[in-house]
Design an enzyme around this catalytic site. Structure first.
Site, mmCIF file in Angstrom:
data_model
loop_
_atom_site.group_PDB
_atom_site.id
_atom_site.type_symbol
_atom_site.label_atom_id
_atom_site.label_comp_id
_atom_site.label_asym_id
_atom_site.label_seq_id
_atom_site.Cartn_x
_atom_site.Cartn_y
_atom_site.Cartn_z
ATOM 1 N N HIS A 69 4.885 4.392 12.723
ATOM 2 C CA HIS A 69 4.968 4.317 11.260
ATOM 3 C C HIS A 69 5.987 5.378 10.836
ATOM 4 O O HIS A 69 5.645 6.541 10.639
ATOM 5 C CB HIS A 69 3.571 4.596 10.702
ATOM 6 C CG HIS A 69 3.448 4.637 9.224
ATOM 7 N ND1 HIS A 69 2.850 3.619 8.502
ATOM 8 C CD2 HIS A 69 3.794 5.569 8.314
ATOM 9 C CE1 HIS A 69 2.850 3.938 7.216
ATOM 10 N NE2 HIS A 69 3.416 5.130 7.066
ATOM 11 N N CYS A 77 4.219 9.360 0.631
ATOM 12 C CA CYS A 77 2.864 9.873 0.441
ATOM 13 C C CYS A 77 2.919 10.878 -0.702
ATOM 14 O O CYS A 77 3.637 11.875 -0.614
ATOM 15 C CB CYS A 77 2.365 10.549 1.719
ATOM 16 S SG CYS A 77 0.773 11.359 1.513
ATOM 17 N N ARG A 87 0.825 -1.219 0.000
ATOM 18 C CA ARG A 87 0.000 0.000 0.000
ATOM 19 C C ARG A 87 0.862 1.273 0.000
ATOM 20 O O ARG A 87 0.930 1.984 -1.003
ATOM 21 C CB ARG A 87 -0.964 -0.027 1.202
ATOM 22 C CG ARG A 87 -2.052 1.029 1.172
ATOM 23 C CD ARG A 87 -1.635 2.404 1.621
ATOM 24 N NE ARG A 87 -1.142 2.432 3.002
ATOM 25 C CZ ARG A 87 -0.546 3.485 3.523
ATOM 26 N NH1 ARG A 87 -0.362 4.585 2.797
ATOM 27 N NH2 ARG A 87 -0.108 3.466 4.774
ATOM 28 N N ASP A 88 1.574 1.528 1.079
ATOM 29 C CA ASP A 88 2.356 2.768 1.176
ATOM 30 C C ASP A 88 3.444 2.774 0.100
ATOM 31 O O ASP A 88 3.747 3.821 -0.494
ATOM 32 C CB ASP A 88 2.987 2.864 2.575
ATOM 33 C CG ASP A 88 3.388 4.273 2.966
ATOM 34 O OD1 ASP A 88 3.887 5.012 2.101
ATOM 35 O OD2 ASP A 88 3.224 4.640 4.140
ATOM 36 N N ASN A 124 9.306 4.321 3.698
ATOM 37 C CA ASN A 124 9.155 3.843 5.078
ATOM 38 C C ASN A 124 10.474 3.235 5.538
ATOM 39 O O ASN A 124 11.306 2.847 4.727
ATOM 40 C CB ASN A 124 8.104 2.721 5.132
ATOM 41 C CG ASN A 124 6.717 3.227 4.906
ATOM 42 O OD1 ASN A 124 6.218 3.193 3.793
ATOM 43 N ND2 ASN A 124 6.090 3.706 5.951
#
Ligand code: HMG
Ligand code: MG
Length: 315
Positions: free
Chosen positions: A207, A240, A15-16, A249
């Site tokens: 996170h 993002c 996802r990220d 991340n």
């Protein structure tokens, strides 16, 4: 929360990671990625987002990914849900955990979901009610907890206020997002200490993005402060699209190695994870991924391979 392991790694790469790739990854490759991550021992995997495909075209195949991701015993999949429309799409796929997301800072929230923080939380109210009726788990991200790309410093009290409102809606877990990777260990310790007044530590996750190279140090600080759930992306993928300058991340390999070397079990097979990241890098994304432990392990493998070849040639 970790049970058989000492820490729980929450894999957000599909996802990220993939939301931030310039090229859209084909659905079959996403499904292979999720299956490989589960085989490597990841038990929490965020597989996609039910956001607007106009805002995040990379995840426009959310339905197919969520429906077809291989189900494995003990592995729970989640997906981002921004509003009731997203929840309806999510719920039709049978996933067990919806992940809400809102920023601690107004400007990032507006850039990311086109409304104020208060409006975003109001949008979550019917989603949370439906999730409770449907027996769906609720994760909630609070972004920009260590700084906002538009507003700079974000007061801890502002983060605590958003956390309190999400808990009041019934969030089971709060993931604190350093969206732009500017946090530092002392800040993380202070943040966790303040938020431990709002929620039991078992309900908090961290996170951390790695823009300033401190994500591993921040995770270690979080561990020392009592957090046991950490989000990460294989190979250090991620970002993002509505947070300019933010990088990936913290890499999942970095956290597996960090914890396992200190005698703390993660349940993740590092070699299998490195294989997965190597496959993603070579066969799917075709660009070098930044994760440090991942790069070190690939280097070790290459040198071992070269030694074998040299010995073979010498014989
Ligand atoms: P909007 O344009 O304000 O939405 O977007 P709207 O309600 O005005 O509707 C406009 C159109 O979007 C309509 O379609 C709706 O049907 C459609 P039209 O009538 O024009 O054809 N729409 C949707 N379609 C599909 N699924 C939906 C949906 N909702 C409306 N759920 C919206 C508001 C929230 C949808 C939009 O801003 C959005 O999708 N934003 C997502 C941004 C995003 O995904 N950002 C990255 C994730 S957050 C992150 O990475 C941070 C995190 O990792 C933690 C950290 O690092 O800190 C979680
Ligand atoms: Mg993120």
């Amino acid at each position: 929360m970790a049970s058989a392991t000492d820490v729980l790694l929450y894999e957000v790469g599909p996802r990220d990671g993939l939301q931030n790739e310039p090229e859209r990854v084909p659905t079959p490759e996403k499904l292979s990625l999720i299956g490989r991550l589960a085989t490597a021992g990841l038990r929490r995997i965020e597989v996609t987002s039910f956001v607007s495909p106009r805002w995040i075209p990379q995840l426009a195949d959310a339905e197919a990914v969520a429906k077809e991701a291989p189900r494995r015993a003990g592995v729970r999949y989640s997906a981002l849900v921004p509003n009731l429309q997203g929840y309806e799409r999510f719920h039709a796929t049978g996933l067990p955990v919806a992940a809400l997301f809102v920023s601690a800072s107004e400007t990032h929230n507006r850039k990311n979901v086109n409304c104020s923080v208060a409006e975003a939380i109001e949008r979550f109210r019917p989603v949370a009610e439906r999730a409770k009726q449907d027996g769906v788990g609720l994760r909630a991200y609070v972004s920009t907890v260590c700084g906002c790309p538009y507003e700079g410093d974000v007061p801890v009290a502002q983060v605590a206020d958003v956390v309190r409102r999400l808990l009041a809606l019934g969030a089971d877990e709060i993931s604190l997002g350093d969206t732009i990777g500017v946090g530092h260990p002392r800040q993380v310790r202070a943040l966790v200490a303040a938020l431990a007044q709002e929620a039991p530590l078992e309900q908090l996750a961290l996170h951390m993005h790695d823009t300033y190279g401190r994500a591993v140090a921040n995770v270690e600080a979080g561990y020392e402060a009592g957090v046991r759930t950490f989000d990460a992306s294989l190979g250090g993928l991620g970002g993002c699209p509505y947070a300019p300058g933010a990088s990936g991340n913290v890499a999942t390999e970095d956290l597996v190695d960090l914890f396992e070397r200190q005698g703390l079990a993660t349940g993740v097979d590092l070699a299998a994870l490195v294989d997965t990241t190597a496959w993603l890098e070579d066969e799917v994304l075709r660009r070098a991924l930044p994760g440090r432990v991942y790069r070190a392990k690939r280097g070790e493998r290459r040198r071992a391979q070269e030694r074998t070849t040299t010995v073979g040639e010498g014989a």
